[in-house]
Each structure stands twice: as structure tokens, then as C-alpha cells.
Design a protein around this motif. Structure first.
Motif, PDB file in Angstrom:
ATOM      1  N   GLY A  99      30.024 -54.188 -22.594  1.00 60.53           N
ATOM      2  CA  GLY A  99      31.406 -54.534 -22.281  1.00 60.53           C
ATOM      3  C   GLY A  99      31.717 -55.992 -22.548  1.00 60.53           C
ATOM      4  O   GLY A  99      30.823 -56.836 -22.594  1.00 60.53           O
ATOM      5  N   THR A 154      35.001 -59.021 -21.567  1.00 62.53           N
ATOM      6  CA  THR A 154      36.149 -59.235 -20.692  1.00 62.53           C
ATOM      7  C   THR A 154      37.098 -60.281 -21.297  1.00 62.53           C
ATOM      8  O   THR A 154      36.931 -60.708 -22.445  1.00 62.53           O
ATOM      9  CB  THR A 154      35.692 -59.620 -19.265  1.00 62.53           C
ATOM     10  N   ASN A 164      34.938 -51.334 -24.419  1.00 63.92           N
ATOM     11  CA  ASN A 164      34.686 -50.887 -23.040  1.00 63.92           C
ATOM     12  C   ASN A 164      34.972 -49.394 -22.865  1.00 63.92           C
ATOM     13  O   ASN A 164      34.169 -48.673 -22.270  1.00 63.92           O
ATOM     14  CB  ASN A 164      35.552 -51.671 -22.055  1.00 63.92           C
ATOM     15  N   SER A 176      32.217 -46.196 -24.609  1.00 65.27           N
ATOM     16  CA  SER A 176      31.634 -45.284 -23.613  1.00 65.27           C
ATOM     17  C   SER A 176      31.920 -43.823 -23.965  1.00 65.27           C
ATOM     18  O   SER A 176      31.059 -42.954 -23.814  1.00 65.27           O
ATOM     19  CB  SER A 176      32.224 -45.569 -22.223  1.00 65.27           C
ATOM     20  N   SER A 205      31.584 -49.754 -14.637  1.00 65.17           N
ATOM     21  CA  SER A 205      32.988 -50.163 -14.625  1.00 65.17           C
ATOM     22  C   SER A 205      33.062 -51.570 -14.021  1.00 65.17           C
ATOM     23  O   SER A 205      32.266 -52.451 -14.374  1.00 65.17           O
ATOM     24  CB  SER A 205      33.812 -49.128 -13.849  1.00 65.17           C
ATOM     25  N   TYR A 222      41.411 -55.825 -19.716  1.00 70.40           N
ATOM     26  CA  TYR A 222      40.100 -55.449 -19.157  1.00 70.40           C
ATOM     27  C   TYR A 222      40.305 -54.412 -18.050  1.00 70.40           C
ATOM     28  O   TYR A 222      39.592 -53.396 -18.005  1.00 70.40           O
ATOM     29  CB  TYR A 222      39.417 -56.707 -18.627  1.00 70.40           C
ATOM     30  N   SER A 247      41.032 -51.093 -19.489  1.00 68.57           N
ATOM     31  CA  SER A 247      39.843 -50.420 -20.050  1.00 68.57           C
ATOM     32  C   SER A 247      38.966 -49.847 -18.948  1.00 68.57           C
ATOM     33  O   SER A 247      38.407 -48.759 -19.081  1.00 68.57           O
ATOM     34  CB  SER A 247      39.034 -51.392 -20.918  1.00 68.57           C
ATOM     35  N   LYS A 248      38.862 -50.573 -17.838  1.00 68.02           N
ATOM     36  CA  LYS A 248      37.987 -50.099 -16.754  1.00 68.02           C
ATOM     37  C   LYS A 248      38.674 -48.990 -15.940  1.00 68.02           C
ATOM     38  O   LYS A 248      38.010 -48.083 -15.451  1.00 68.02           O
ATOM     39  CB  LYS A 248      37.570 -51.273 -15.854  1.00 68.02           C
TER      40      LYS A 248
END
Ligand SMILES: NC(=O)c1ccc[n+]([C@@H]2O[C@H](COP(=O)([O-])OP(=O)(O)OC[C@H]3O[C@@H](n4cnc5c(N)ncnc54)[C@H](OP(=O)(O)O)[C@@H]3O)[C@@H](O)[C@H]2O)c1
Length: 269
Positions: free
Chosen positions: A94, A96, A117, A121, A143, A157, A160-161
Motif C-alpha cells: 500500500g 498513502t 491499495n 488486493s 486496511s 487513501y 481505497s481502504k
């Protein structure tokens, strides 16, 4: 003392060249795991491989840019060619950001973060799933607390998480019937290179960390907690007290959670 849950288990770790992924590799190697180490930096991967072997594990480095679907496919194929099965996939790679949305000079930053990210996955999971079904294996998704609540300077970010959380929460239900578990990890600040590499408003790495790295969780403790959650095949792990309390607070006083998030960014811890 290291446990033995992952002795002779085949574990694919993305983002294994640095930080949390590197430490996970080293600790799992201490249990005798067979590792497939994925990241872009091959020199660093070679060092993690050597360290893993010293600690008693087996390891192969597989140069992978997870934002490229074909490279995620190759990662899984190389792993199966070497070890003939997969027991655990750890989606950890990942990057950020540290910039207000209004200050972004190029929206390519948003795409880049989503590609690494989230899509990284998804790609790895897609190719690994048939093998994980055979072993009744496990998927780990690293995450962030930013996958539970919005944080200023982290809009892409956080997106994405949050996307990872939605994807893996859905997948967990779909694949439960095969005996494959999904464990989602929500770390708070962990001391690593992630913030030095964080993309600023110009889309370039910051170069220095705005966080007080010595005052936040170490990668060693973080990896220990993740491995414990993996051993228990937990649904999810929220790694800090403020993260756990924030889940409840968000229901009754969401603005308080927003203020905690703003203060964490302003104070750098
Ligand atoms: N540290 C924290 O405070 C914190 C908090 C919450 C969540 N997390 C999450 O924890 C995970 C690990 O972060 P970290 O703190 O260990 O950061 P880190 O030290 O910067 O490590 C990030 C890893 O991801 C890899 N990576 C980045 N882009 C990649 C790509 N396109 N393809 C393949 N690998 C790529 C890097 O390897 P290469 O550069 O060699 O490719 C590196 O191994 C991330 O998902 C991060 O969002 C971290």
C-alpha cells in the motif's frame, strides 16, 4: 517464543520489502512458514528473503507491481509452481498520501492509490482464490483505521481502504461456504516508511514523516498482533484503543470522531 501455526504453510505477502510486510515475513519465517515475497524493489526483497531463511523459513522473492493485473497473476503462478499450494494471502502492499483534496495538482494521485491499495488486493485475491479454496485457507487484508472513518489529508487513501473493507466484507460472506476465512486488519499509526513515501499535493513523496514515528506502534508489535489474529482466524482486528472506541462513538457522536481524526493529523500521533 514463536508459535507453529504457520509451520510449512504457504503464505503470500504483498508489500514484503518494507515495514509491516517485511516484519510479518520475518516473524512467520520464525514459525517455519514457506513465503512468497512480493514487492517492486528486488534488492530489498532479497534481503528479506535472506533474513527469512536465517529465521528458519523458506522464501522466494517475486518482483511484483500489484497495480498491474498480469503481475499479480504471475505472483500467484510463481508461488504455486514453487510450493504447489497457497494457504494464506496477505494483501498488505500500500501507499498513502498527505494532502488536502483541494490542493491536489493532478488527480492521477487518486487513481494511483486506488490501483495499488484496492485493485492490487482485488487482483491478487482473484488469482489466489481457487488455491485458497483447495486448502480452506485465509485471506488477510491490511486496511487502516482510515478504512473505518474519514481522516483529513487522506481522502483518496480513505477511499481505497473503505473500498477494501466493502470488498472483503462481502467476499467473506461469499466464500465462508468453502472454509476460506477473511481477516481484515485496521492498524493505527505504525512506525514505517509509509509516510516518508506518502504522496504530497504535487504527487511526489514527502521525503520526511510528519508523524512522531518513535511514539507510535512498532512494526514488531504490529506484526505480532496480526499473526495472532491470523492464528485465531479473526474476522477483523482494530489495533488501537482509540480505534475501537471510535467505532462506538461514531454511532452516537460522529463529530467527536472527526475531531479526534483532525487532532491526530495535527499532532502527528
Ligand atoms: N504504517 C502505518 O501507520 C499504517 C497504518 C495503517 C495501515 N497501514 C497499511 O499497512 C500496509 C503496509 O504499510 P507500511 O506501513 O509497512 O509501509 P511501507 O514501509 O511503506 O511498506 C509498503 C510496502 O508496500 C509495497 N508497495 C508499494 N507500492 C507497491 C506496488 N505498486 N506493488 C507492490 N508493492 C508495493 C512496498 O514495496 P516496494 O516499494 O518495494 O514495491 C512496501 O513493501 C499498507 O497497506 C498501509 O496502508 C500502515
Amino acid at each position: 517464543m514463536a508459535g507453529s501455526t504457520f509451520k510449512d504453510k504457504v503464505v503470500v505477502i504483498t508489500g514484503a520489502s518494507s515495514g509491516i510486510g517485511r516484519e510479518l515475513a520475518c516473524q512467520l519465517a520464525g514459525q517455519g512458514a514457506w513465503l512468497s515475497l512480493a514487492a517492486r524493489d528486488v534488492e530489498r526483497l532479497a534481503k528479506v528473503r535472506a533474513e527469512s531463511q536465517t529465521r528458519g523459513g523458506r522464501a522466494i522473492p517475486v518482483q511484483t507491481d500489484v497495480s498491474q493485473q498480469s503481475q499479480c497473476e504471475s505472483l500467484i503462478q510463481e508461488t504455486v509452481k514453487k510450493y504447489e499450494r497457497i494457504d494464506v494471502l496477505v494483501n498488505n502492499a500500500g501507499i498513502t498520501m498527505w494532502a488536502k483534496f483541494e490542493d491536489l495538482q493532478d488527480l492521477g494521485l487518486v487513481e494511483q492509490i486506488m490501483r495499488i491499495n484496492f485493485f492490487g488486493s482485488v487482483y491478487c485475491t482473484h488469482y489466489a482464490l481457487p488455491y485458497l479454496k483447495q486448502t480452506k485457507g485465509q485471506i488477510v487484508a491490511v486496511s487502516s483505521l482510515t478504512g473505518k472513518t474519514g481522516i483529513p489529508t487522506r481522502s483518496a487513501y480513505a477511499a481505497s481502504k473503505h473500498a477494501m473493507a466493502g470488498f472483503f466484507d462481502s467476499l467473506r460472506i461469499e466464500i465462508a461456504e468453502y472454509g476460506v476465512d477473511v481477516t481484515t486488519i485496521y492498524p493505527d499509526f505504525v512506525s514505517s516508511e509509509v509516510r516518508e513515501r506518502a504522496l504530497g499535493p504535487d504527487g511526489l513523496p514527502l521525503g520526511t514523516s510528519p508523524v512522531r514515528e518513535k511514539e507510535v506502534m512498532s512494526t514488531e508489535t504490529c506484526a505480532e498482533m496480526i499473526i495472532q489474529a491470523m492464528e485465531q482466524r479473526k474476522r477483523e482486528l482494530i489495533m488501537s484503543f482509540r480505534g475501537r472506541i471510535g467505532q462506538w462513538l461514531k454511532l452516537i457522536a460522529p463529530r467527536v470522531v472527526d475531531r479526534i481524526a483532525l487532532r491526530a493529523i495535527n499532532q502527528g500521533r
